[in-house]
Design an enzyme around this catalytic site. Sequence first.
Site, PDB file in Angstrom:
ATOM      1  N   LYS A   1       2.701   7.093  -3.839  1.00 47.56           N
ATOM      2  CA  LYS A   1       1.382   6.942  -3.396  1.00 47.56           C
ATOM      3  C   LYS A   1       1.124   6.099  -2.037  1.00 47.56           C
ATOM      4  O   LYS A   1       1.832   5.060  -2.048  1.00 47.56           O
ATOM      5  CB  LYS A   1       0.526   6.470  -4.773  1.00 47.56           C
ATOM      6  CG  LYS A   1      -1.088   6.218  -4.220  1.00 47.56           C
ATOM      7  CD  LYS A   1      -1.586   5.367  -5.617  1.00 47.56           C
ATOM      8  CE  LYS A   1      -3.123   5.183  -5.367  1.00 47.56           C
ATOM      9  NZ  LYS A   1      -3.589   4.409  -6.284  1.00 47.56           N
ATOM     10  N   VAL A   2       0.186   6.376  -1.352  1.00 44.34           N
ATOM     11  CA  VAL A   2      -0.153   5.898  -0.076  1.00 44.34           C
ATOM     12  C   VAL A   2      -1.600   5.457  -0.406  1.00 44.34           C
ATOM     13  O   VAL A   2      -2.389   6.300  -0.302  1.00 44.34           O
ATOM     14  CB  VAL A   2       0.200   6.486   1.241  1.00 44.34           C
ATOM     15  CG1 VAL A   2      -0.027   5.890   2.490  1.00 44.34           C
ATOM     16  CG2 VAL A   2       1.767   6.814   1.090  1.00 44.34           C
ATOM     17  N   CYS A   3      -1.986   4.092  -0.171  1.00 43.84           N
ATOM     18  CA  CYS A   3      -3.347   3.697   0.048  1.00 43.84           C
ATOM     19  C   CYS A   3      -3.783   3.493   1.246  1.00 43.84           C
ATOM     20  O   CYS A   3      -3.142   2.546   1.885  1.00 43.84           O
ATOM     21  CB  CYS A   3      -3.579   2.472  -0.836  1.00 43.84           C
ATOM     22  SG  CYS A   3      -3.260   2.600  -2.756  1.00 43.84           S
ATOM     23  N   LEU A   4      -4.727   4.249   1.565  1.00 43.74           N
ATOM     24  CA  LEU A   4      -5.035   4.302   3.005  1.00 43.74           C
ATOM     25  C   LEU A   4      -6.699   3.977   3.050  1.00 43.74           C
ATOM     26  O   LEU A   4      -7.501   4.263   2.218  1.00 43.74           O
ATOM     27  CB  LEU A   4      -4.844   5.459   3.815  1.00 43.74           C
ATOM     28  CG  LEU A   4      -3.449   5.782   4.135  1.00 43.74           C
ATOM     29  CD1 LEU A   4      -3.527   7.178   4.744  1.00 43.74           C
ATOM     30  CD2 LEU A   4      -2.817   4.842   5.064  1.00 43.74           C
TER      31      LEU A   4
ATOM     32  N   ASN B   1       0.812  -1.303   0.157  1.00 43.81           N
ATOM     33  CA  ASN B   1      -0.109  -0.087   0.090  1.00 43.81           C
ATOM     34  C   ASN B   1       0.708   1.199   0.020  1.00 43.81           C
ATOM     35  O   ASN B   1       0.209   2.382   0.190  1.00 43.81           O
ATOM     36  CB  ASN B   1      -1.001   0.224   1.202  1.00 43.81           C
ATOM     37  CG  ASN B   1      -2.197  -0.952   0.901  1.00 43.81           C
ATOM     38  OD1 ASN B   1      -2.054  -1.756   0.144  1.00 43.81           O
ATOM     39  ND2 ASN B   1      -3.238  -0.738   1.808  1.00 43.81           N
TER      40      ASN B   1
END
Length: 444
Positions: free
Chosen positions: A91-94, A85
Amino acid sequence: MSNQAILRIGREISQIQHGTDLSLAVACKEADIRNIKALIVGPPETPYEFGFFEFAIKFPEDYPGSPPHVHGTTTNGGRCRFNPNIYATGKVCLTWRGESGEQWSSAQGLESVLISIQSLMSSNPYENEPGFENAKSDHDRRNMAHYVAKIRHETLRISVIQRLEDFLGIQSDGSVFPPTPPGFLQDDDDEEEDRLTGDDDRPSFEPFRDLLKRRFLWYYESYINAVNAAEPEASPSQQFKRMPFESVGNTMDGRFHYPDLRRRLIFIKETIMNETEGWAAEGMKALAKESRIAVNLQRQHEQVVEDLKNKKNFMIDLGLEKGNPFVWDMTYFGRPMTQLDGGIFQIRICLSPNFPEEQPRVIVKTPLFHNRISKDGILCYFPKKPEEMKSHVEAIIEALEEETPPYDPRTTVHPEASKLFWGTAEDKKKYNRLLRRSVQRSIE
């Protein structure tokens, strides 16, 4: 952005900066409170352990109606994906754990964003990949083990070693160039300040430079232990295995080379200690010029000595090395009725000409088996007022004398002592015996 939103952001920044969570740090330029630099220290007992992971965070105009935008900057120039992630692009997927499920709530804030990112840094980061619950075969388990192994290697190489080499001016050939002083690089153009510098993705605003140096000294033995434990499991130049979810341009590619990591860790520590010794010489020059910082530290020393005298505190003798206000020599006589009773301890407080931007480095010269002191004598302590040397002296004594500190694995500067201190009842007895033995040796 409304004044109310700006005030809220300010409160959230201050809450983290004055909090007790050693795993989080935030900073921003005074003129631009919407753009935050954040640091997350990798959680203990994970492949990210004591790594330094940085993020750029920007608050939207309608904050807190919408969540902040998060961009990872510890990516080795866009070449390393540290988590399913956390992409190589930054990019950070939260997912937000709000009242109605995985969505952002205005009740959340900056700290919850950082904690959410931190939660991705688990002991088995493979579990963050969709479909993980179906990964039960031997092949899947081998993938998980290899993924953990390469994250541990790259955490050391990229987030720790490369970062510190950059701050210290260490070149690939082993030479050391004088690094840029703490704070901003000399650049008046706002757009240029935000420009990525060099061949990496690190901006010119570097608020965590001193913090990382001090933490490196804290965690040095843990880094070496991690190298020693992992080295037998990977032959030099063994290639990383690409995971099924890694795609071209979004991977963690590379090779294991633990002997080289060990060599670089050792050299970083030597360089930091040389820098620390260099402060004394710089300090004498500042004293000769009667610079503001030299006069200020001289005055602070006199005030602390006078305060100890007025309080009739005879357990501390405080002097200056060769009259240098940048090197304080402290003799501490162990307080009666404590584990340190009867001991005599020599402590050296080294101050930077850039104090308080650069904080003191405290070395306990008398060997002491203590959970707050590394094998090399580096003291882990926490002044309440970092800009006041009186607060530093008080915090040093508090760290030495505190017998029941709250458990915090991020204060692990002496892994063996910490394991015994927070272990079983028998472990604690062994810790106390080793501590008392070292106290007795201090007067032999």
